[in-house]
Design an enzyme around this catalytic site. Structure first.
Site, PDB file in Angstrom:
ATOM      1  N   CYS A  31       0.401  13.224   3.375  1.00  0.00           N
ATOM      2  CA  CYS A  31       0.414  11.889   3.988  1.00  0.00           C
ATOM      3  C   CYS A  31      -0.399  11.848   5.280  1.00  0.00           C
ATOM      4  O   CYS A  31       0.149  11.810   6.380  1.00  0.00           O
ATOM      5  CB  CYS A  31       1.828  11.416   4.260  1.00  0.00           C
ATOM      6  SG  CYS A  31       1.850   9.700   4.797  1.00  0.00           S
TER       7      CYS A  31
ATOM      8  N   CYS B 114      -1.071   4.841   0.960  1.00  0.00           N
ATOM      9  CA  CYS B 114      -0.503   5.132   2.263  1.00  0.00           C
ATOM     10  C   CYS B 114       0.042   3.825   2.833  1.00  0.00           C
ATOM     11  O   CYS B 114      -0.741   2.999   3.300  1.00  0.00           O
ATOM     12  CB  CYS B 114      -1.590   5.712   3.180  1.00  0.00           C
ATOM     13  SG  CYS B 114      -0.966   6.109   4.799  1.00  0.00           S
TER      14      CYS B 114
END
Ligand code: UQ1
Length: 466
Positions: free
Chosen positions: A217, A398
């Site tokens: 991430c 994201c």
């Protein structure tokens, strides 16, 4: 937003589950190596001498990828109890995408975790153990704890990525010191220190870092910065235009705010509007005296040292040693798979998705929602001696938290090409922070994750898998 619509979005992947599953031809018990030999001779004609136990499929890793893949396989209806096994030494399973919200004071870490054993279907054999060694030539792996050797027909390698706290000198000590305002959202314990540290800072220099190399991430490090900024602003401790009590610096090893130009442009605009200083191409290497951060600059010997009062640090990450030092790894240490089929480039009975794979896309749970159905479809084809035909396009996402109530929903595929789920909604631009996306991030994704994704019934933007 209509979730019904989500289920209608075509993924382009043939359905994984057959309504009329073919009964398995081999009755097989995980505790009976003789049955393994029967299965092996039927499908691969290989001896399994030396194996303590055998399974049709072994999945290494009980994280987002491992659980999702295992349960999709089980739901295909083609396996008997014990045919599938999961290997993982962990006690807990954490919904890690929620750790930024823990840092922002919007969730607790304990509400995001469940005992791993409770998430595994009773028809799947669970080895609560680590991997010592892969022997793909012999279709065997050795467990690190018990020392047992397991035989498989097909192997799925999905143990995730290792967080290397010691990669930054002084970081482990600073994180462990309850008095220091050095924190990180990347661990179960450390993410619980973040919000208190944000609240404790009334004035001074705050630095948020993003390291070089692969990270899970990659948007996470700046999400916590935006949440902290929002909090300090609402507390009148931060003001981009006046003589602000708090100063904020974004120190990133990368040359831009984000890897995809469309979202990077918007985030760069936010950064400038919000008065955040940027130190691009600054890679944190050392924390000294509790208040000095030293960064490496590209190309070698140059370093820059900055004083800080608050530091959100993100450690470097890399492959687990048992993957890196195995014949399955590429030069960087990740499992070397075909970027479309998720099949190992050399060992065709080995597959990998998630953070441990070298799929050239951003490492997120959202990516796994698209990778898992492809792996499962192709592995089932391989079991029937057919060539893999399902293709992964690199989808990843994201949900970039920009405020305490807004998210910019970046979604893209290989090559950084946007592939947006809500592009069809009139007036919605996914590059603009939106309240509805924050609702997805805070409420819908954690819910659908534990209710459906780990059980193999959630395909991300493709909707539910029936
Ligand atoms: C998703 O499915 C998912 O899984 C639960 C996430 O949580 C980690 C996500 O962040 C995203 C973006 C998805 C993708 C699904 C949609 C509806 C955009």
């Amino acid at each position: 937003m209509s979730l019904a619509r989500l289920t209608r979005c075509a993924s382009g992947i043939p359905p994984v589950r057959s309504r009329h599953p073919t009964p398995p031809r081999t009755v097989f018990s995980s505790e009976n190596p003789t049955a393994v030999r029967g299965l092996a001779s039927e499908t691969t004609a290989r001896p399994v001498t030396g194996a303590s136990h055998g399974h049709k499929i072994i999945v290494v890793g009980g994280g987002s990828a491992g659980l999702n893949v295992s349960h999709q396989l089980l739901r295909s209806g083609r396996f008997l109890p014990g045919d599938i096994a999961i290997v993982d030494p962990a006690t807990w399973h954490d919904y890690q995408p929620g750790w930024t919200l823990v840092g922002g004071g919007l969730k607790t870490a304990s509400e995001l975790r469940k005992p791993l054993a409770d998430l595994i279907d009773s028809k799947i054999k669970f080895y609560n153990d680590g991997v010592g060694e892969f022997k793909p030539q012999d279709k065997l792996l050795k467990l690190s704890g018990s020392g047992d050797t397991l035989a498989y027909d097909q192997l799925v390698v999905a143990p995730g990525i290792k967080i290397d706290y010691a990669s930054i000198k002084g970081l482990p000590e600073a994180l462990a010191d309850p008095g220091s305002l050095v924190t990180s959202t990347y661990g179960y314990d450390t993410c619980q220190k973040v919000n208190g540290a944000i609240q404790k800072l009334h004035k001074g220099q705050a630095i948020f870092t993003l390291p070089s190399g692969p990270v899970k991430c990659a948007g996470g490090p700046q999400k916590i910065m935006w949440l902290a900024l929002d909090y300090w602003k609402r507390q009148s401790r931060y003001d981009p235009t006046a003589d602000s009590p708090i100063h904020i610096t974004w120190a990133s090893a990368l040359p831009a705010m984000f890897g995809v130009p469309k979202y990077s442009a918007e985030l760069e605009k936010l950064r400038r509007e919000r008065g955040v200083e940027a130190l691009f191409q600054h890679d944190l290497i050392s924390i000294d005296d509790g208040n000095k951060a030293t960064f490496a600059r590209p190309g070698g010997s140059d370093t820059v040292t900055r004083r800080f009062d608050f530091l959100h640090a993100v450690p470097k990450m890399g492959p687990h040693a048992f993957v890196k030092n195995s014949p399955l790894a590429d030069n960087a240490g990740f499992v070397d798979v075909d970027s479309a089929t998720t099949r190992h480039k050399i060992y065709h009975d080995v597959w990998s998705v998630g953070d441990a794979s070298n799929l050239p896309t951003s490492k997120t749970a959202a990516a796994i929602t698209s990778q898992a159905p492809v792996l499962v479809r192709n592995l089932l084809l391989a079991l029937g001696n057919k060539e893999p035909s399902a293709v992964y396009d690199g989808y990843t996402s994201c949900p970039l938290v920009t405020d305490h109530d807004r998210v910019l929903l970046a979604e893209f595929k290989y090559g950084g090409v946007p592939k947006e789920t809500f592009g069809w909604v009139p007036g919605v631009d996914q590059a603009k922070p939106h309240r509805a996306f924050f609702w997805l991030k805070k409420h819908f994704f954690p819910w659908v994750y534990y209710k459906h994704m780990v059980k193999g019934t959630w395909g991300g933007p493709a909707g539910w898998i029936m």
